[in-house]
Design an enzyme around this catalytic site. Structure first.
Site, PDB file in Angstrom:
ATOM      1  N   ARG A  51       0.835  -1.195   0.000  1.00  0.00           N
ATOM      2  CA  ARG A  51       0.000   0.000   0.000  1.00  0.00           C
ATOM      3  C   ARG A  51       0.878   1.257   0.000  1.00  0.00           C
ATOM      4  O   ARG A  51       2.041   1.214   0.384  1.00  0.00           O
ATOM      5  CB  ARG A  51      -0.908   0.020   1.234  1.00  0.00           C
ATOM      6  CG  ARG A  51      -1.856  -1.161   1.342  1.00  0.00           C
ATOM      7  CD  ARG A  51      -2.647  -1.081   2.643  1.00  0.00           C
ATOM      8  NE  ARG A  51      -3.614  -2.162   2.771  1.00  0.00           N
ATOM      9  CZ  ARG A  51      -3.380  -3.315   3.396  1.00  0.00           C
ATOM     10  NH1 ARG A  51      -2.191  -3.534   3.959  1.00  0.00           N
ATOM     11  NH2 ARG A  51      -4.318  -4.244   3.476  1.00  0.00           N
ATOM     12  N   LYS A  53      -2.209  -2.292   7.840  1.00  0.00           N
ATOM     13  CA  LYS A  53      -3.347  -1.754   8.574  1.00  0.00           C
ATOM     14  C   LYS A  53      -3.408  -2.337   9.980  1.00  0.00           C
ATOM     15  O   LYS A  53      -3.064  -3.488  10.201  1.00  0.00           O
ATOM     16  CB  LYS A  53      -4.647  -2.069   7.821  1.00  0.00           C
ATOM     17  CG  LYS A  53      -4.829  -1.234   6.547  1.00  0.00           C
ATOM     18  CD  LYS A  53      -6.189  -1.502   5.936  1.00  0.00           C
ATOM     19  CE  LYS A  53      -6.437  -0.587   4.732  1.00  0.00           C
ATOM     20  NZ  LYS A  53      -7.773  -0.821   4.138  1.00  0.00           N
ATOM     21  N   HIS A  75      -2.948   2.541  -5.647  1.00  0.00           N
ATOM     22  CA  HIS A  75      -3.877   1.440  -5.385  1.00  0.00           C
ATOM     23  C   HIS A  75      -4.152   0.636  -6.647  1.00  0.00           C
ATOM     24  O   HIS A  75      -4.339  -0.583  -6.582  1.00  0.00           O
ATOM     25  CB  HIS A  75      -5.189   1.954  -4.801  1.00  0.00           C
ATOM     26  CG  HIS A  75      -6.095   0.855  -4.336  1.00  0.00           C
ATOM     27  ND1 HIS A  75      -5.829   0.094  -3.215  1.00  0.00           N
ATOM     28  CD2 HIS A  75      -7.240   0.349  -4.870  1.00  0.00           C
ATOM     29  CE1 HIS A  75      -6.774  -0.825  -3.073  1.00  0.00           C
ATOM     30  NE2 HIS A  75      -7.637  -0.692  -4.060  1.00  0.00           N
ATOM     31  N   ARG A  78      -1.391  -1.744  -6.975  1.00  0.00           N
ATOM     32  CA  ARG A  78      -1.601  -2.866  -6.038  1.00  0.00           C
ATOM     33  C   ARG A  78      -2.590  -3.851  -6.650  1.00  0.00           C
ATOM     34  O   ARG A  78      -2.393  -5.070  -6.589  1.00  0.00           O
ATOM     35  CB  ARG A  78      -2.124  -2.304  -4.713  1.00  0.00           C
ATOM     36  CG  ARG A  78      -2.493  -3.337  -3.643  1.00  0.00           C
ATOM     37  CD  ARG A  78      -2.801  -2.600  -2.351  1.00  0.00           C
ATOM     38  NE  ARG A  78      -3.514  -3.407  -1.377  1.00  0.00           N
ATOM     39  CZ  ARG A  78      -2.948  -4.225  -0.500  1.00  0.00           C
ATOM     40  NH1 ARG A  78      -1.636  -4.380  -0.505  1.00  0.00           N
ATOM     41  NH2 ARG A  78      -3.672  -4.899   0.378  1.00  0.00           N
ATOM     42  N   HIS A 113      -4.122  -9.134   3.473  1.00  0.00           N
ATOM     43  CA  HIS A 113      -5.559  -9.156   3.771  1.00  0.00           C
ATOM     44  C   HIS A 113      -5.835 -10.100   4.932  1.00  0.00           C
ATOM     45  O   HIS A 113      -5.190 -11.142   5.063  1.00  0.00           O
ATOM     46  CB  HIS A 113      -6.354  -9.635   2.544  1.00  0.00           C
ATOM     47  CG  HIS A 113      -6.457  -8.606   1.464  1.00  0.00           C
ATOM     48  ND1 HIS A 113      -6.747  -8.909   0.151  1.00  0.00           N
ATOM     49  CD2 HIS A 113      -6.314  -7.250   1.507  1.00  0.00           C
ATOM     50  CE1 HIS A 113      -6.770  -7.798  -0.560  1.00  0.00           C
ATOM     51  NE2 HIS A 113      -6.516  -6.781   0.229  1.00  0.00           N
ATOM     52  N   TYR A 119     -10.187  -9.139  -6.551  1.00  0.00           N
ATOM     53  CA  TYR A 119      -9.217  -9.113  -7.646  1.00  0.00           C
ATOM     54  C   TYR A 119      -9.428 -10.249  -8.643  1.00  0.00           C
ATOM     55  O   TYR A 119      -8.787 -10.275  -9.685  1.00  0.00           O
ATOM     56  CB  TYR A 119      -7.787  -9.195  -7.096  1.00  0.00           C
ATOM     57  CG  TYR A 119      -7.439  -8.055  -6.185  1.00  0.00           C
ATOM     58  CD1 TYR A 119      -7.224  -6.779  -6.685  1.00  0.00           C
ATOM     59  CD2 TYR A 119      -7.334  -8.241  -4.806  1.00  0.00           C
ATOM     60  CE1 TYR A 119      -6.916  -5.720  -5.853  1.00  0.00           C
ATOM     61  CE2 TYR A 119      -7.020  -7.182  -3.959  1.00  0.00           C
ATOM     62  CZ  TYR A 119      -6.807  -5.929  -4.488  1.00  0.00           C
ATOM     63  OH  TYR A 119      -6.510  -4.880  -3.660  1.00  0.00           O
TER      64      TYR A 119
END
Length: 298
Positions: free
Chosen positions: A148, A172, A242, A245, A268, A277
Site C-alpha cells: 500500500r 493496517k 492502489h 496494487r 488481507h 481481484y
C-alpha cells in the site's frame, strides 16, 4: 474525567491499533453528527439519540450531495462509536441496530495491462541520479510487491533485508507482514541507497524513502508520481498506487498464483478482501478458454 468520545479515541488507538488517519476519520464523523444533533435537536450529547435523528442526518448529507459511499463510511463510524458505548455499558441498545447501508454502485478497478507496464519501462529508460532512481524504484516496488502507499511511505531502513530479499511491512492496524522482493528489485534498492548516501542532510534518517531534502515522502507526492508516470502510457481514468496494487494481484492470479498466496502477500485478513481481484482474472480465463477450446473454432 474523559468524555465518551475521548475514551472512544483511546480505544481506537490503543486497543484497535488503528492508524492516525483512520482514528481522525472516525472522530471527524462522530463530531459531525454531534454538531448536527446539537443544531437540529438542541441535544448536546449523542449517547441518548434515537435512529430517527440519525436518519435525519443521513437525509441532510444526501441533500448536500454527499455520495452514498461517503454516507456509508460515516455510518460505519457511528456504528463503531455505539458499539464502543455498548461494550463499556454506557448504553443498552445501539440506535444503529436496524440501520441498513445505502446502496452503492459496484466499482470494478481496472488494472494496468502487462503491455502498459512494459511500455512504461521502455518510455522512462534507465534512471540517472537520486530522484530518477528513487522514482523508478517506487513504481517498480509497488508493482513487484503490491504494498500500500502508506506502507511504502513508512517503510523503515531497518526493515529492509536485501541479503535475504525480504521487507518487513507495517500494514493496517499495525499488523506486520514479511514481503519477498525479486533480485532485480533488491538490485534497484541497493542503487537507490548508494544515491541516497550522497544527500548531505537527511532529517528523517530512519525512513527508507526520502525526498531530495532528506524528508519522509508525503502521500500526495507518491500519488502524483504514479499518476505522472502512467499518464505517459495509459488512458485509464484512475492511475494511482492502489491501481498498481490491484495490478500486482491481478497479474499474479492471471499467471497461476493461488488466491491464498496472494492474500498473504497483500496482507488481507480474509479471502473475501482478495476475491475482488479475481474478477479480472476470470475475464482473462474466459478469454483463454474461448481462444483455446476446439469447439469455439468450428
Amino acid at each position: 474525567m474523559k468524555s465518551n468520545i475521548e475514551a472512544f479515541r483511546d480505544y481506537l488507538e490503543l486497543e484497535k491499533k488503528y492508524s492516525v488517519h483512520t482514528v481522525t476519520a472516525y472522530l471527524n464523523d462522530v463530531f459531525s453528527f454531534k454538531e448536527f444533533n446539537s443544531v437540529n435537536f438542541e441535544q448536546e450529547g449523542i449517547e441518548g439519540v434515537n435512529y430517527s435523528q440519525i436518519r435525519s442526518w443521513i437525509v441532510s448529507l444526501v441533500d448536500e450531495g454527499v455520495s452514498n459511499v461517503s454516507v456509508n463510511r460515516k455510518m460505519s463510524s457511528l456504528k463503531a462509536f455505539y458499539r464502543f458505548l455498548l461494550k463499556t455499558k454506557q448504553i443498552e441498545v445501539s440506535p444503529m441496530l436496524k440501520h441498513k447501508a445505502l446502496k452503492t454502485p459496484k466499482i470494478i478497478q481496472i488494472p494496468f495491462s502487462e503491455k502498459e507496464l512494459t511500455d512504461l519501462l521502455l518510455e522512462v529508460g534507465d534512471p540517472c541520479g537520486f530522484e530518477e532512481v528513487r522514482d523508478r524504484l517506487i513504481v517498480d516496488l509497488f508493482y513487484a510487491t503490491g504494498i500500500r502507499r502508506a506502507e511504502l511511505i513508512h517503510l523503515m531502513k531497518r526493515d529492509v533485508d536485501l541479503s535475504s530479499g525480504l521487507l518487513k511491512v507495517l500494514g493496517k492496524r499495525n499488523k506486520e507482514r514479511i514481503v519477498p522482493i525479486l533480485p532485480i528489485i533488491a538490485g534497484q534498492m541497493k542503487l537507490y541507497l548508494q544515491e541516497r548516501a550522497l544527500i548531505e542532510k537527511v532529517v528523517d534518517e530512519e525512513y527508507f524513502f526520502i525526498s531530495g531534502k532528506g524528508l519522509k515522502l508525503s502521500e500526495s507526492f507518491v500519488y502524483r508520481l504514479i499518476n505522472s508516470y502512467f499518464s505517459k502510457v495509459s488512458e485509464k481514468v484512475k492511475k494511482s498506487p492502489h491501481v498498481l496494487r490491484h495490478t500486482f494481484a491481478t497479474h499474479l492470479l492471471n499467471n497461476g498464483a493461488d488466491l491464498n498466496s496472494v492474500k498473504e502477500l497483500l496482507g488481507h485478513s480474509s479471502l473475501a478482501s482478495t476475491q475482488v481481484y479475481t474478477h479480472n482474472s476470470l475475464a482473462e480465463l474466459k478469454k483463454v478458454y474461448a481462444n483455446a477450446h476446439p469447439r469455439n473454432k468450428q
